[in-house]
Each structure stands twice: as C-alpha cells, then as structure tokens.
Design a protein around this motif. Structure first.
Motif, PDB file in Angstrom:
ATOM      1  N   HIS A  45      12.406   9.792  17.938  1.00  0.00           N
ATOM      2  CA  HIS A  45      12.417   8.403  17.284  1.00  0.00           C
ATOM      3  C   HIS A  45      11.424   8.749  16.022  1.00  0.00           C
ATOM      4  CE1 HIS A  45      13.532   5.809  20.826  1.00  0.00           C
ATOM      5  NE2 HIS A  45      14.596   6.682  20.478  1.00  0.00           N
ATOM      6  N   ASP A  46      10.223   9.093  16.307  1.00  0.00           N
ATOM      7  CA  ASP A  46       9.320   9.263  15.221  1.00  0.00           C
ATOM      8  C   ASP A  46       9.467  10.381  14.250  1.00  0.00           C
ATOM      9  OD1 ASP A  46       7.392   7.424  16.379  1.00  0.00           O
ATOM     10  OD2 ASP A  46       6.608   9.027  17.906  1.00  0.00           O
ATOM     11  N   TYR A  47      10.276  11.476  14.874  1.00  0.00           N
ATOM     12  CA  TYR A  47      10.879  12.589  14.095  1.00  0.00           C
ATOM     13  C   TYR A  47      11.819  12.196  12.986  1.00  0.00           C
ATOM     14  CZ  TYR A  47      12.919  17.437  13.212  1.00  0.00           C
ATOM     15  OH  TYR A  47      13.305  18.247  12.321  1.00  0.00           O
ATOM     16  N   LEU A  48      12.884  11.635  13.260  1.00  0.00           N
ATOM     17  CA  LEU A  48      13.786  10.968  12.580  1.00  0.00           C
ATOM     18  C   LEU A  48      13.200   9.848  11.449  1.00  0.00           C
ATOM     19  CD1 LEU A  48      16.586  10.880  11.485  1.00  0.00           C
ATOM     20  CD2 LEU A  48      17.136   9.231  13.083  1.00  0.00           C
ATOM     21  N   ALA A  49      12.429   9.239  11.882  1.00  0.00           N
ATOM     22  CA  ALA A  49      11.719   8.277  10.970  1.00  0.00           C
ATOM     23  C   ALA A  49      10.910   9.176   9.801  1.00  0.00           C
ATOM     24  CB  ALA A  49      10.900   7.286  11.636  1.00  0.00           C
ATOM     25  N   ALA A  53       0.674  -1.077   0.091  1.00  0.00           N
ATOM     26  CA  ALA A  53      -0.149  -0.122  -0.083  1.00  0.00           C
ATOM     27  C   ALA A  53       0.954   1.332  -0.079  1.00  0.00           C
ATOM     28  CB  ALA A  53      -0.912  -0.172   1.129  1.00  0.00           C
ATOM     29  N   ASP A  54       2.014   1.323   0.471  1.00  0.00           N
ATOM     30  CA  ASP A  54       2.921   2.210   0.528  1.00  0.00           C
ATOM     31  C   ASP A  54       4.403   1.945   0.239  1.00  0.00           C
ATOM     32  OD1 ASP A  54       4.146   4.624   1.669  1.00  0.00           O
ATOM     33  OD2 ASP A  54       3.722   4.559   3.805  1.00  0.00           O
ATOM     34  N   ASP A  55       4.831   2.796  -0.730  1.00  0.00           N
ATOM     35  CA  ASP A  55       6.190   2.558  -1.174  1.00  0.00           C
ATOM     36  C   ASP A  55       7.234   3.394  -0.386  1.00  0.00           C
ATOM     37  OD1 ASP A  55       5.702   4.990  -2.206  1.00  0.00           O
ATOM     38  OD2 ASP A  55       6.035   4.431  -4.252  1.00  0.00           O
ATOM     39  N   GLN A  56       7.097   4.053   0.535  1.00  0.00           N
ATOM     40  CA  GLN A  56       8.009   4.626   1.395  1.00  0.00           C
ATOM     41  C   GLN A  56       8.920   3.840   2.200  1.00  0.00           C
ATOM     42  OE1 GLN A  56       6.959   8.340   3.405  1.00  0.00           O
ATOM     43  NE2 GLN A  56       5.572   8.911   1.769  1.00  0.00           N
ATOM     44  N   LEU A  57       9.754   4.005   2.827  1.00  0.00           N
ATOM     45  CA  LEU A  57      10.634   3.290   3.629  1.00  0.00           C
ATOM     46  C   LEU A  57       9.678   3.084   5.011  1.00  0.00           C
ATOM     47  CD1 LEU A  57      13.525   2.321   4.564  1.00  0.00           C
ATOM     48  CD2 LEU A  57      13.734   4.425   5.635  1.00  0.00           C
ATOM     49  N   PRO A  58       9.573   1.857   5.268  1.00  0.00           N
ATOM     50  CA  PRO A  58       8.789   1.554   6.574  1.00  0.00           C
ATOM     51  C   PRO A  58       9.409   2.068   7.800  1.00  0.00           C
ATOM     52  CG  PRO A  58       9.197  -0.544   5.250  1.00  0.00           C
ATOM     53  CD  PRO A  58       9.892   0.507   4.678  1.00  0.00           C
ATOM     54  N   ALA A  59       8.641   2.671   8.623  1.00  0.00           N
ATOM     55  CA  ALA A  59       9.203   3.399   9.820  1.00  0.00           C
ATOM     56  C   ALA A  59      10.033   2.386  10.651  1.00  0.00           C
ATOM     57  CB  ALA A  59       7.871   3.949  10.466  1.00  0.00           C
ATOM     58  N   ALA A  60       9.542   1.403  10.767  1.00  0.00           N
ATOM     59  CA  ALA A  60      10.453   0.270  11.432  1.00  0.00           C
ATOM     60  C   ALA A  60      11.725   0.106  11.121  1.00  0.00           C
ATOM     61  CB  ALA A  60       9.627  -0.869  11.425  1.00  0.00           C
ATOM     62  N   VAL A  61      11.974   0.407   9.693  1.00  0.00           N
ATOM     63  CA  VAL A  61      13.278   0.108   9.236  1.00  0.00           C
ATOM     64  C   VAL A  61      14.217   1.451   9.692  1.00  0.00           C
ATOM     65  CG1 VAL A  61      14.628  -0.014   7.159  1.00  0.00           C
ATOM     66  CG2 VAL A  61      12.491  -1.407   7.436  1.00  0.00           C
ATOM     67  N   GLY A 105       2.262  17.309  13.671  1.00  0.00           N
ATOM     68  CA  GLY A 105       1.906  16.780  14.904  1.00  0.00           C
ATOM     69  C   GLY A 105       2.183  15.475  15.348  1.00  0.00           C
ATOM     70  N   PRO A 106       1.844  14.493  14.609  1.00  0.00           N
ATOM     71  CA  PRO A 106       2.171  13.018  14.979  1.00  0.00           C
ATOM     72  C   PRO A 106       3.563  12.684  15.294  1.00  0.00           C
ATOM     73  CG  PRO A 106       0.533  13.061  13.061  1.00  0.00           C
ATOM     74  CD  PRO A 106       1.108  14.466  13.537  1.00  0.00           C
ATOM     75  N   PHE A 107       4.509  13.579  14.514  1.00  0.00           N
ATOM     76  CA  PHE A 107       5.853  13.352  14.556  1.00  0.00           C
ATOM     77  C   PHE A 107       6.850  14.347  15.310  1.00  0.00           C
ATOM     78  CE2 PHE A 107       4.229  12.205  10.440  1.00  0.00           C
ATOM     79  CZ  PHE A 107       4.108  10.984  10.466  1.00  0.00           C
ATOM     80  N   ALA A 108       6.063  15.406  15.923  1.00  0.00           N
ATOM     81  CA  ALA A 108       6.889  16.302  16.637  1.00  0.00           C
ATOM     82  C   ALA A 108       6.989  15.992  18.045  1.00  0.00           C
ATOM     83  CB  ALA A 108       5.798  17.648  16.469  1.00  0.00           C
ATOM     84  N   HIS A 109       6.700  14.998  18.630  1.00  0.00           N
ATOM     85  CA  HIS A 109       6.588  14.854  20.199  1.00  0.00           C
ATOM     86  C   HIS A 109       7.789  13.726  20.579  1.00  0.00           C
ATOM     87  CE1 HIS A 109       3.028  17.288  20.033  1.00  0.00           C
ATOM     88  NE2 HIS A 109       2.205  16.300  19.388  1.00  0.00           N
ATOM     89  N   HIS A 110       8.107  12.987  19.699  1.00  0.00           N
ATOM     90  CA  HIS A 110       9.460  11.800  20.089  1.00  0.00           C
ATOM     91  C   HIS A 110      10.308  11.993  18.779  1.00  0.00           C
ATOM     92  CE1 HIS A 110      11.278   8.427  21.439  1.00  0.00           C
ATOM     93  NE2 HIS A 110      10.561   8.360  22.500  1.00  0.00           N
TER      94      HIS A 110
END
Length: 216
Positions: free
Chosen positions: A165-169, A103-111, A158-163
C-alpha cells in the motif's frame, strides 16, 4: 466509450467527491487561513495533482458510488467502508488534513490509497487492494502482479519498501509530482505506472466502467 469534457469532469469531482468540513478554515492558523479565499480553494488543492491524470480514470472516479476525499483539521488517512461525515454517510473516504495540503502539493497518500482499494475490489469493505494483488479485471490483476514483483526488487526508499500500500502510494505521488525523479529512484515502477494506472490506452482496454476489459 466516449468521455465527457475534462473541465466538466473536474468540476463534477469538486462538487461531488471532495468535501471540506465546515469548521476547517476556522481552525487553521491565521497565516494559513489568509491564503484561502474559501473552502473551495482547499478542494482545488486536493484535486490539483490529478489534473492531468487520464480522463478515463477521473471519469471512472466521478461515476463511482464510492470514493470521497474529506478535508478536515486533524487525522489524515484512508478508511474503507461507510464513514460518518457530518449527517451523511460516505463509503471509502480519504481523510486529508488541510494544513498538509497547504504544506505539500503532492497527491495526498490517503487519496492514492483510495484508488488502490477501489481498483482492487471496487472498494468492497475489507476487499483486496490493487497492490495486494486484487483487480477489477484480469488486466488490473496482471498489473498488480507486476507491482508486487517490482516491490520485491527493493528500489523504494525504506519507509515505502515494506508494505505494498505504501509502495504504490509513494509511486503515484512521485509519478505525478516528478516523474523523472521516480524514474531515477525506481525505473521499473515508473514504467509500470506509465503503462497502466496513468496510461489512457490502458484505461481504454481495462476500463472497469463498461465491464468489457480485454483479456490480453
């Protein structure tokens, strides 16, 4: 340090670092399964966003004893430490869901999280991630400090501004998928990634493989 051929590195990553659980294709909806010739197609999808990443980055991952991508039917996320994968135990695993790849061709966040952890502390269990301020050398720690200062400016959605790990991903995913769009959303992060994580010259200076990172 000379590097091997890019095609060789990519083939080795597909063989040694990206794993598809045996039941994955059978559990896909028939319409999704029909798009795939074999499990290798899923592995290629997982690697595709990194095709043009710095060769030194990919080769470092290839040679590292930790850091694996495992594609399965449910439950995406990154897990540090030893993980049971069938009869094997793999250390530092990015769990990726097959339907997400389709569904999504971007880099998986887990990677992205996997690289964040491994560049922060070599993937040591509960060690600091790069975005936490860790780093395999002074150059990586300097980059981590820049990342934290950039996060504090509040450009991220917003969803990526608080942690961190999420920001760099988020930044890694955006940089690889649409660098211009990242530059519009967060120009400082785009410049940071362009001069560190996704810069071949930076890897030559800070490459953790040879342990001879420059201090300047």
């Amino acid at each position: 340090m000379s590097l091997p051929d890019r095609d060789y590195v990519l083939r080795a990553l597909l063989r040694d670092k990206i794993h598809v659980r045996p039941e994955t294709l059978a559990r896909l909806p028939s319409a999704d399964a029909a798009r795939l010739r074999s499990p290798l197609d899923l592995a290629r999808m997982a690697l595709q966003p990194l095709q043009h990443a710095p060769l030194a980055m990919l080769d470092w991952w290839r040679l590292h004893p930790r850091g694996h991508v495992v594609i399965r039917s449910v439950d995406a996320g990154y897990a540090g430490g030893p993980q049971a994968v069938g009869r094997r135990t793999l250390d530092c695993v990015a769990w990726v869901v097959a339907r997400d790849l389709l569904a999504d061709d971007q880099l998986p966040a887990a990677v992205a999280n996997m690289f964040d952890h491994m560049l922060g502390c070599d993937g040591a269990f509960e060690g600091p991630w790069l975005s936490d301020g860790g780093g395999l050398s002074q150059l990586w720690r300097d980059a981590a400090g820049r990342l934290q200062r950039q996060l504090a400016l509040g450009y991220a959605p917003g969803p990526f501004a608080h942690h961190p790990h999420d920001y760099l991903a988020w930044g890694m995913r955006m940089f690889l998928a649409d660098r211009q769009q990242l530059n519009i959303a967060d120009p400082g992060l785009e410049r940071l990634l362009a001069t560190t994580l996704f810069d071949a010259v930076f890897w030559q200076r800070a490459n953790p493989v040879d342990g001879q990172a420059a201090s300047g």
